[in-house]
Motif scaffolding. Structure first.
Motif, PDB file in Angstrom:
ATOM      1  N   VAL A 246     -49.012  31.197  -2.715  1.00 15.90           N
ATOM      2  CA  VAL A 246     -47.868  30.981  -3.605  1.00 15.90           C
ATOM      3  C   VAL A 246     -47.563  29.486  -3.610  1.00 15.90           C
ATOM      4  N   PRO A 247     -47.724  28.818  -4.749  1.00 13.78           N
ATOM      5  CA  PRO A 247     -47.553  27.361  -4.781  1.00 13.78           C
ATOM      6  C   PRO A 247     -46.082  26.942  -4.744  1.00 13.78           C
ATOM      7  N   GLY A 248     -45.884  25.698  -4.278  1.00 11.29           N
ATOM      8  CA  GLY A 248     -44.569  25.082  -4.359  1.00 11.29           C
ATOM      9  C   GLY A 248     -43.605  25.395  -3.235  1.00 11.29           C
ATOM     10  N   ILE A 249     -44.054  25.994  -2.144  1.00 11.34           N
ATOM     11  CA  ILE A 249     -43.171  26.256  -1.003  1.00 11.34           C
ATOM     12  C   ILE A 249     -43.436  25.166   0.033  1.00 11.34           C
ATOM     13  N   GLY A 250     -42.550  24.172   0.045  1.00  7.72           N
ATOM     14  CA  GLY A 250     -42.752  22.971   0.856  1.00  7.72           C
ATOM     15  C   GLY A 250     -42.881  23.198   2.348  1.00  7.72           C
ATOM     16  N   ARG A 251     -42.181  24.196   2.895  1.00  2.00           N
ATOM     17  CA  ARG A 251     -42.209  24.391   4.344  1.00  2.00           C
ATOM     18  C   ARG A 251     -43.567  24.838   4.863  1.00  2.00           C
ATOM     19  N   PHE A 252     -44.466  25.268   3.958  1.00  2.00           N
ATOM     20  CA  PHE A 252     -45.794  25.697   4.379  1.00  2.00           C
ATOM     21  C   PHE A 252     -46.840  24.586   4.260  1.00  2.00           C
ATOM     22  N   GLU A 253     -46.496  23.499   3.621  1.00  4.23           N
ATOM     23  CA  GLU A 253     -47.479  22.443   3.358  1.00  4.23           C
ATOM     24  C   GLU A 253     -47.820  21.674   4.629  1.00  4.23           C
ATOM     25  N   GLY A 254     -49.102  21.392   4.789  1.00  8.40           N
ATOM     26  CA  GLY A 254     -49.582  20.598   5.910  1.00  8.40           C
ATOM     27  C   GLY A 254     -49.573  21.329   7.245  1.00  8.40           C
ATOM     28  N   LYS A 255     -49.510  22.653   7.236  1.00  5.31           N
ATOM     29  CA  LYS A 255     -49.459  23.410   8.486  1.00  5.31           C
ATOM     30  C   LYS A 255     -50.644  24.363   8.646  1.00  5.31           C
ATOM     31  N   ALA A 256     -51.719  24.078   7.961  1.00  2.98           N
ATOM     32  CA  ALA A 256     -52.993  24.789   8.112  1.00  2.98           C
ATOM     33  C   ALA A 256     -52.875  26.295   7.914  1.00  2.98           C
ATOM     34  N   PHE A 257     -52.173  26.712   6.863  1.00  5.22           N
ATOM     35  CA  PHE A 257     -52.032  28.145   6.637  1.00  5.22           C
ATOM     36  C   PHE A 257     -53.318  28.786   6.164  1.00  5.22           C
ATOM     37  N   GLY A 258     -54.231  28.025   5.577  1.00  5.20           N
ATOM     38  CA  GLY A 258     -55.543  28.580   5.244  1.00  5.20           C
ATOM     39  C   GLY A 258     -56.290  28.985   6.499  1.00  5.20           C
TER      40      GLY A 258
ATOM     41  N   SER B 298     -41.739  31.079   7.634  1.00  5.70           N
ATOM     42  CA  SER B 298     -41.242  31.657   6.388  1.00  5.70           C
ATOM     43  C   SER B 298     -39.737  31.458   6.234  1.00  5.70           C
ATOM     44  N   LEU B 299     -39.015  31.541   7.341  1.00  2.00           N
ATOM     45  CA  LEU B 299     -37.564  31.366   7.321  1.00  2.00           C
ATOM     46  C   LEU B 299     -37.142  29.916   7.536  1.00  2.00           C
ATOM     47  N   ASP B 300     -38.125  29.022   7.628  1.00  2.86           N
ATOM     48  CA  ASP B 300     -37.896  27.588   7.820  1.00  2.86           C
ATOM     49  C   ASP B 300     -37.146  27.281   9.116  1.00  2.86           C
ATOM     50  N   LEU B 301     -37.342  28.084  10.136  1.00  2.00           N
ATOM     51  CA  LEU B 301     -36.634  27.896  11.399  1.00  2.00           C
ATOM     52  C   LEU B 301     -37.134  26.681  12.179  1.00  2.00           C
ATOM     53  N   TYR B 302     -38.406  26.332  12.008  1.00  2.00           N
ATOM     54  CA  TYR B 302     -38.933  25.178  12.748  1.00  2.00           C
ATOM     55  C   TYR B 302     -38.232  23.881  12.345  1.00  2.00           C
ATOM     56  N   ASP B 303     -37.853  23.765  11.079  1.00  2.00           N
ATOM     57  CA  ASP B 303     -37.165  22.568  10.613  1.00  2.00           C
ATOM     58  C   ASP B 303     -35.648  22.714  10.654  1.00  2.00           C
ATOM     59  N   ALA B 304     -35.138  23.926  10.466  1.00  2.00           N
ATOM     60  CA  ALA B 304     -33.690  24.132  10.364  1.00  2.00           C
ATOM     61  C   ALA B 304     -32.997  24.287  11.725  1.00  2.00           C
ATOM     62  N   VAL B 305     -33.717  24.782  12.735  1.00  2.00           N
ATOM     63  CA  VAL B 305     -33.123  25.029  14.050  1.00  2.00           C
ATOM     64  C   VAL B 305     -33.858  24.172  15.075  1.00  2.00           C
ATOM     65  N   VAL B 306     -33.146  23.205  15.656  1.00  2.00           N
ATOM     66  CA  VAL B 306     -33.758  22.206  16.530  1.00  2.00           C
ATOM     67  C   VAL B 306     -34.501  22.842  17.699  1.00  2.00           C
ATOM     68  N   TRP B 307     -33.940  23.880  18.300  1.00  2.00           N
ATOM     69  CA  TRP B 307     -34.518  24.465  19.500  1.00  2.00           C
ATOM     70  C   TRP B 307     -35.492  25.616  19.217  1.00  2.00           C
ATOM     71  N   TRP B 308     -35.729  25.932  17.953  1.00  2.00           N
ATOM     72  CA  TRP B 308     -36.582  27.070  17.627  1.00  2.00           C
ATOM     73  C   TRP B 308     -37.991  26.934  18.197  1.00  2.00           C
ATOM     74  N   ASP B 309     -38.599  25.772  18.046  1.00  2.00           N
ATOM     75  CA  ASP B 309     -39.972  25.577  18.519  1.00  2.00           C
ATOM     76  C   ASP B 309     -40.061  25.817  20.031  1.00  2.00           C
ATOM     77  N   ASP B 310     -39.072  25.333  20.770  1.00  2.00           N
ATOM     78  CA  ASP B 310     -39.095  25.518  22.225  1.00  2.00           C
ATOM     79  C   ASP B 310     -38.936  26.995  22.594  1.00  2.00           C
ATOM     80  N   LEU B 311     -37.967  27.665  21.980  1.00  2.00           N
ATOM     81  CA  LEU B 311     -37.779  29.086  22.237  1.00  2.00           C
ATOM     82  C   LEU B 311     -39.028  29.868  21.850  1.00  2.00           C
ATOM     83  N   ASN B 312     -39.618  29.482  20.741  1.00  2.00           N
ATOM     84  CA  ASN B 312     -40.810  30.137  20.238  1.00  2.00           C
ATOM     85  C   ASN B 312     -41.958  30.063  21.249  1.00  2.00           C
ATOM     86  N   HIS B 313     -42.183  28.896  21.825  1.00  2.00           N
ATOM     87  CA  HIS B 313     -43.277  28.759  22.791  1.00  2.00           C
ATOM     88  C   HIS B 313     -43.022  29.588  24.047  1.00  2.00           C
TER      89      HIS B 313
END
Length: 196
Positions: free
Chosen positions: A26-38, A87-102
Motif C-alpha cells: 500500500v503506497p504512501g504510508i510514511g511510517r513503513f518507509e526505509g524499514k525493510a518491509f519487503g 502499523s500503529l506508529d508506536l516506534y515513533d510516537a511512544v519514546v519507550w516503545w522500542d525498549d519495551l518491545n525488545h
C-alpha cells in the motif's frame, strides 16, 4: 500448562502477514518507509513457521504427543507485536516503545523456545542458563539483521551503537525472565504424574 487451540498460532501468523502485506504494497504510508518491509514480508513468516516445522519433522506427523500450540504462539507473537507497533506508529510516537518491545518480545520468544527445548533439561538453573544464552545470541543476531537490512544505509546510523547495546541488553534481560518462567513451568510438569 493450558492447551491452546491450533487456530491461535494460525491467527497470529495471518494477522502478521496481513500487516506486512499492507506495509509492502500500500503506497504512501510514511511510517513503513526505509524499514525493510519487503525483507520482513519474506523473513517473518519463515521464522514464524520454523518452530512448528521443526517440531513436526522432529516428532513425526503421526506422533502421539499433541502439538505445543502455546509454545508456537509464544514464538510467533513477537513478530506480530513488532509489525503492529509499526502499523500503529508506536516506534515513533511512544519514546519507550522500542525498549519495551525488545524486553517483552524476547521474553515471549524465549519462553516459547524454552518450552519447546527444555522439557527434559535438569537442573532448573540449566534451563535458566540455556534460555538466557539462547536469547542473548538471538538478540545479537537480530541486531546484526537490523544493521544489514536498514541501518547501515539509513538515517539511524548515528545513534545505532547506543541503541543496539540497549536492545541487546533488554533482549537478554527478557530472555532471563523467560528462563525463570520456563524453569518453573518445566519443573511443575516434571512433578505432575499425569505427564510421566
Amino acid at each position: 500448562m493450558r492447551r491452546v487451540p491450533w487456530w491461535v498460532p494460525v491467527l497470529v501468523l495471518l494477522a502478521t502477514v496481513a500487516q506486512l502485506a499492507v506495509a509492502q504494497w500500500v503506497p504512501g504510508i510514511g511510517r513503513f518507509e526505509g524499514k525493510a518491509f519487503g525483507a520482513r514480508l519474506v523473513a517473518y513468516p519463515l521464522l514464524m513457521l520454523l518452530a512448528p516445522a521443526t517440531w513436526w519433522v522432529a516428532r513425526g506427523r503421526h506422533g502421539s504427543e499433541p502439538a505445543p500450540h502455546a509454545a508456537f504462539t509464544l514464538v510467533m507473537l513477537p513478530f506480530l507485536v513488532d509489525v503492529s507497533g509499526n502499523s500503529l506508529d508506536l516506534y515513533d510516537a511512544v519514546v519507550w516503545w522500542d525498549d519495551l518491545n525488545h524486553f517483552a518480545n524476547w521474553l515471549l520468544l524465549c519462553a516459547g523456545l524454552g518450552l519447546l527445548l527444555c522439557r527434559s533439561v535438569q537442573p532448573r538453573w540449566a534451563v535458566v542458563a540455556l534460555v538466557t544464552g539462547l536469547g542473548a545470541v538471538l538478540a545479537i543476531g537480530w541486531e546484526l539483521g537490523e544493521w544489514f537490512t536498514f541501518i547501515r544505509h539509513g538515517t539511524e546510523a548515528d545513534t545505532a551503537y547506543e541503541d543496539t547495546l540497549g536492545d541487546e541488553a533488554l533482549g537478554t534481560l527478557g530472555a532471563l525472565v523467560a528462563g525463570f518462567l520456563v524453569a518453573r513451568v518445566v519443573s511443575r510438569g516434571a512433578a505432575d504424574p499425569r505427564r510421566a
